[in-house]
Write a protein that holds these residues in place. Structure first.
Motif, PDB file in Angstrom:
ATOM      1  N   LEU A   9      -3.411 -11.753   1.429  1.00  0.00           N
ATOM      2  CA  LEU A   9      -2.463 -12.849   1.642  1.00  0.00           C
ATOM      3  C   LEU A   9      -1.051 -12.334   1.892  1.00  0.00           C
ATOM      4  N   LEU A  10      -0.318 -13.052   2.724  1.00  0.00           N
ATOM      5  CA  LEU A  10       1.106 -12.785   2.941  1.00  0.00           C
ATOM      6  C   LEU A  10       1.876 -13.797   2.110  1.00  0.00           C
ATOM      7  N   LEU A  11       2.341 -13.377   0.959  1.00  0.00           N
ATOM      8  CA  LEU A  11       3.005 -14.272   0.030  1.00  0.00           C
ATOM      9  C   LEU A  11       4.514 -14.296   0.288  1.00  0.00           C
ATOM     10  N   PRO A  12       5.171 -15.430   0.041  1.00  0.00           N
ATOM     11  CA  PRO A  12       6.615 -15.521   0.289  1.00  0.00           C
ATOM     12  C   PRO A  12       7.408 -14.625  -0.655  1.00  0.00           C
ATOM     13  N   ASN A  13       8.622 -14.277  -0.249  1.00  0.00           N
ATOM     14  CA  ASN A  13       9.466 -13.410  -1.073  1.00  0.00           C
ATOM     15  C   ASN A  13       9.760 -14.026  -2.440  1.00  0.00           C
ATOM     16  N   ALA A  14       9.804 -15.340  -2.485  1.00  0.00           N
ATOM     17  CA  ALA A  14      10.129 -16.020  -3.737  1.00  0.00           C
ATOM     18  C   ALA A  14       8.904 -16.206  -4.639  1.00  0.00           C
ATOM     19  N   PHE A  15       7.764 -15.651  -4.255  1.00  0.00           N
ATOM     20  CA  PHE A  15       6.538 -15.819  -5.042  1.00  0.00           C
ATOM     21  C   PHE A  15       6.744 -15.261  -6.440  1.00  0.00           C
ATOM     22  N   GLU A  16       6.381 -16.044  -7.447  1.00  0.00           N
ATOM     23  CA  GLU A  16       6.664 -15.674  -8.837  1.00  0.00           C
ATOM     24  C   GLU A  16       5.473 -15.950  -9.739  1.00  0.00           C
ATOM     25  N   ARG A  17       4.855 -14.893 -10.211  1.00  0.00           N
ATOM     26  CA  ARG A  17       3.855 -15.002 -11.271  1.00  0.00           C
ATOM     27  C   ARG A  17       4.068 -13.845 -12.234  1.00  0.00           C
ATOM     28  N   ALA A  18       3.720 -14.047 -13.490  1.00  0.00           N
ATOM     29  CA  ALA A  18       3.933 -13.027 -14.515  1.00  0.00           C
ATOM     30  C   ALA A  18       3.067 -11.799 -14.250  1.00  0.00           C
ATOM     31  N   ARG A  19       3.404 -10.694 -14.927  1.00  0.00           N
ATOM     32  CA  ARG A  19       2.611  -9.465 -14.881  1.00  0.00           C
ATOM     33  C   ARG A  19       1.934  -9.279 -16.230  1.00  0.00           C
TER      34      ARG A  19
ATOM     35  N   GLU B 113     -15.024 -23.182 -19.411  1.00  0.00           N
ATOM     36  CA  GLU B 113     -14.471 -24.499 -19.110  1.00  0.00           C
ATOM     37  C   GLU B 113     -13.805 -24.551 -17.746  1.00  0.00           C
ATOM     38  N   ASN B 114     -13.418 -23.395 -17.241  1.00  0.00           N
ATOM     39  CA  ASN B 114     -12.694 -23.311 -15.964  1.00  0.00           C
ATOM     40  C   ASN B 114     -13.584 -22.862 -14.815  1.00  0.00           C
ATOM     41  N   VAL B 115     -14.895 -22.901 -15.039  1.00  0.00           N
ATOM     42  CA  VAL B 115     -15.874 -22.569 -14.002  1.00  0.00           C
ATOM     43  C   VAL B 115     -16.793 -23.780 -13.847  1.00  0.00           C
ATOM     44  N   LEU B 116     -16.751 -24.422 -12.695  1.00  0.00           N
ATOM     45  CA  LEU B 116     -17.593 -25.588 -12.463  1.00  0.00           C
ATOM     46  C   LEU B 116     -18.847 -25.176 -11.699  1.00  0.00           C
ATOM     47  N   VAL B 117     -19.971 -25.737 -12.120  1.00  0.00           N
ATOM     48  CA  VAL B 117     -21.275 -25.403 -11.537  1.00  0.00           C
ATOM     49  C   VAL B 117     -21.798 -26.598 -10.752  1.00  0.00           C
ATOM     50  N   SER B 118     -22.235 -26.331  -9.532  1.00  0.00           N
ATOM     51  CA  SER B 118     -22.923 -27.334  -8.719  1.00  0.00           C
ATOM     52  C   SER B 118     -24.147 -26.656  -8.122  1.00  0.00           C
ATOM     53  N   ASP B 119     -25.335 -27.105  -8.519  1.00  0.00           N
ATOM     54  CA  ASP B 119     -26.577 -26.415  -8.172  1.00  0.00           C
ATOM     55  C   ASP B 119     -26.499 -24.995  -8.721  1.00  0.00           C
ATOM     56  N   ASP B 120     -26.502 -23.987  -7.841  1.00  0.00           N
ATOM     57  CA  ASP B 120     -26.402 -22.617  -8.344  1.00  0.00           C
ATOM     58  C   ASP B 120     -25.139 -21.919  -7.837  1.00  0.00           C
ATOM     59  N   THR B 121     -24.124 -22.714  -7.464  1.00  0.00           N
ATOM     60  CA  THR B 121     -22.847 -22.155  -7.036  1.00  0.00           C
ATOM     61  C   THR B 121     -21.785 -22.441  -8.096  1.00  0.00           C
ATOM     62  N   VAL B 122     -20.743 -21.621  -8.115  1.00  0.00           N
ATOM     63  CA  VAL B 122     -19.662 -21.795  -9.084  1.00  0.00           C
ATOM     64  C   VAL B 122     -18.330 -21.905  -8.356  1.00  0.00           C
ATOM     65  N   THR B 123     -17.418 -22.661  -8.946  1.00  0.00           N
ATOM     66  CA  THR B 123     -16.068 -22.846  -8.398  1.00  0.00           C
ATOM     67  C   THR B 123     -15.057 -22.676  -9.516  1.00  0.00           C
ATOM     68  N   LEU B 124     -14.048 -21.875  -9.272  1.00  0.00           N
ATOM     69  CA  LEU B 124     -12.975 -21.679 -10.245  1.00  0.00           C
ATOM     70  C   LEU B 124     -11.975 -22.817 -10.158  1.00  0.00           C
ATOM     71  N   ILE B 125     -11.532 -23.312 -11.315  1.00  0.00           N
ATOM     72  CA  ILE B 125     -10.468 -24.303 -11.367  1.00  0.00           C
ATOM     73  C   ILE B 125      -9.395 -23.809 -12.332  1.00  0.00           C
ATOM     74  N   ASP B 126      -8.273 -24.513 -12.359  1.00  0.00           N
ATOM     75  CA  ASP B 126      -7.187 -24.257 -13.308  1.00  0.00           C
ATOM     76  C   ASP B 126      -6.625 -22.829 -13.193  1.00  0.00           C
ATOM     77  N   PHE B 127      -5.795 -22.638 -12.199  1.00  0.00           N
ATOM     78  CA  PHE B 127      -5.163 -21.332 -11.953  1.00  0.00           C
ATOM     79  C   PHE B 127      -3.820 -21.203 -12.673  1.00  0.00           C
ATOM     80  N   ASP B 128      -3.595 -22.031 -13.676  1.00  0.00           N
ATOM     81  CA  ASP B 128      -2.310 -22.095 -14.363  1.00  0.00           C
ATOM     82  C   ASP B 128      -1.903 -20.766 -14.990  1.00  0.00           C
ATOM     83  N   ASP B 129      -2.879 -19.981 -15.446  1.00  0.00           N
ATOM     84  CA  ASP B 129      -2.569 -18.706 -16.093  1.00  0.00           C
ATOM     85  C   ASP B 129      -2.642 -17.517 -15.134  1.00  0.00           C
ATOM     86  N   GLY B 130      -2.774 -17.788 -13.839  1.00  0.00           N
ATOM     87  CA  GLY B 130      -2.862 -16.704 -12.869  1.00  0.00           C
ATOM     88  C   GLY B 130      -1.674 -15.762 -12.924  1.00  0.00           C
ATOM     89  N   VAL B 131      -1.950 -14.468 -12.846  1.00  0.00           N
ATOM     90  CA  VAL B 131      -0.916 -13.436 -12.984  1.00  0.00           C
ATOM     91  C   VAL B 131      -1.252 -12.250 -12.082  1.00  0.00           C
TER      92      VAL B 131
END
Length: 325
Positions: A145-155, A216-234
């Motif tokens: 990804l090409l993220l903007p200069n102002a991109f801010e997430r913790a380390r 709790e942050n992994v949703l299952v549909s059939d045999d596939t998974v989807t990540l939700i809640d990226f609030d703690d992304g770092v």
């Protein structure tokens, strides 16, 4: 805020999105309050009232820019829905919180506090393989990804995990720990710090991670998974991501099989896979620190986090297998 206040605040937040009149359905009222609402296009969506003081406005916006770009790159996840003014977030004065809306994702959680027993072991292994593959996809796409200069997430680096002031709290000061337990956690902290220093010196994979791939942050549909809640992304160790996934199941009897499924799905090299128990212990320590400011000293939840960290650290320090009942 109580549930009635939360719903009133959610209604106020919806004005920024020109949403048709609806009563938000409260899903959870914890640190973030989350609701099911109607999107501007009439479909289902999720509204979040973000917890005050946890993330800056720029950090919240950056999370949504990240997931927006991941969606454009082909990843299935909650897509941010811009407000009527075009921004991805909107301030709700009456609530004193920022709000955001993302598209709805169908599915059921992988579990609550661990993978659900009703899946059966064969399905559990299949889903952990799928989760490993989904996390690998997340990391690969994020690297491009090409993220903007102002991109801010913790380390969440070595200092953020194991330093004097870890991002999630000084876990060895959890009041549910006895003196011997505190000493054990400090010894584990020292050993893990040296391990991570060696890992980093030898080219550890480090970049954007979800950092909270709990059941709790992994949703299952059939045999596939989807990540939700990226609030703690770092920005963090990619191996930590897998340790988080194992932290709720590490002491189950089939934990070694689940770990192998996760590793296979991710495509980990054997030398990195050997570090999975250590990163799992690190997550239990982080959660032990996280609980300090959220629960009273006699709360069973605080005691549970402390006990889990003690048991995981004890296995790690004595050389016993970390995974398995």
């Amino acid at each position: 805020m109580n549930d009635s206040q939360a719903i009133a605040y959610a209604k106020a937040a919806l004005r920024a999105w020109d949403v048709p009149d609806c009563t938000p359905r409260l899903i959870k009222n914890r640190e973030n309050a989350v609701f099911e609402v109607i999107a501007p296009d009439g479909g289902r969506a999720a509204l979040r009232l973000h917890r005050p003081g946890y993330q800056t406005d720029d950090a919240i916006r950056s999370e949504l820019i990240w997931t927006q770009q991941l969606a454009k790159a082909g990843m299935d996840l909650p897509r941010p829905i811009p407000s009527r003014c075009g921004d991805l977030i909107s301030y709700v004065p009456v609530a004193g919180r920022m709000a955001s809306i993302v598209s709805w994702v169908d599915g059921v959680p992988l579990g609550d506090g661990g993978i659900a027993d009703e899946w059966g072991e064969a399905m559990q292994l299949k889903l952990f393989t799928a989760l490993g593959a989904e996390l690998a996809k997340l990391h690969k796409l994020s690297n491009a990804l090409l993220l903007p200069n102002a991109f801010e997430r913790a380390r969440l680096d070595i200092s953020g995990l194991l330093g004097d002031t870890p991002n999630w709290g000084r876990f060895w000061e959890n009041p549910a720990l006895g003196d011997a337990d505190k000493s054990l956690l400090l010894e584990a902290r020292s050993k893990l710090t040296h391990l991570l220093e060696d890992y980093q010196a030898n080219g550890a994979d480090f970049g954007l991670i979800h950092a909270d791939a709990l059941s709790e942050n992994v949703l299952v549909s059939d045999d596939t998974v989807t990540l939700i809640d990226f609030d703690d992304g770092v920005f963090g160790f990619r191996m930590y991501e897998l340790g988080v996934a194992m932290s709720q199941v590490w002491d189950q009897p089939n934990a070694p099989k689940l770990a192998n499924a996760l590793v296979d799905g991710y495509g980990l090299k054997p030398k990195d896979a050997k570090l999975l128990p250590a990163f799992t212990v690190i997550r239990t320590l982080a959660s032990c620190g996280w609980a300090i400011s959220r629960y009273a000293a006699d709360d069973p939840a605080l005691i549970g986090y402390a006990d889990r960290a003690r048991r995981a650290a004890s296995r790690f320090m004595t050389g016993d297998p970390v995974f398995g009942g």
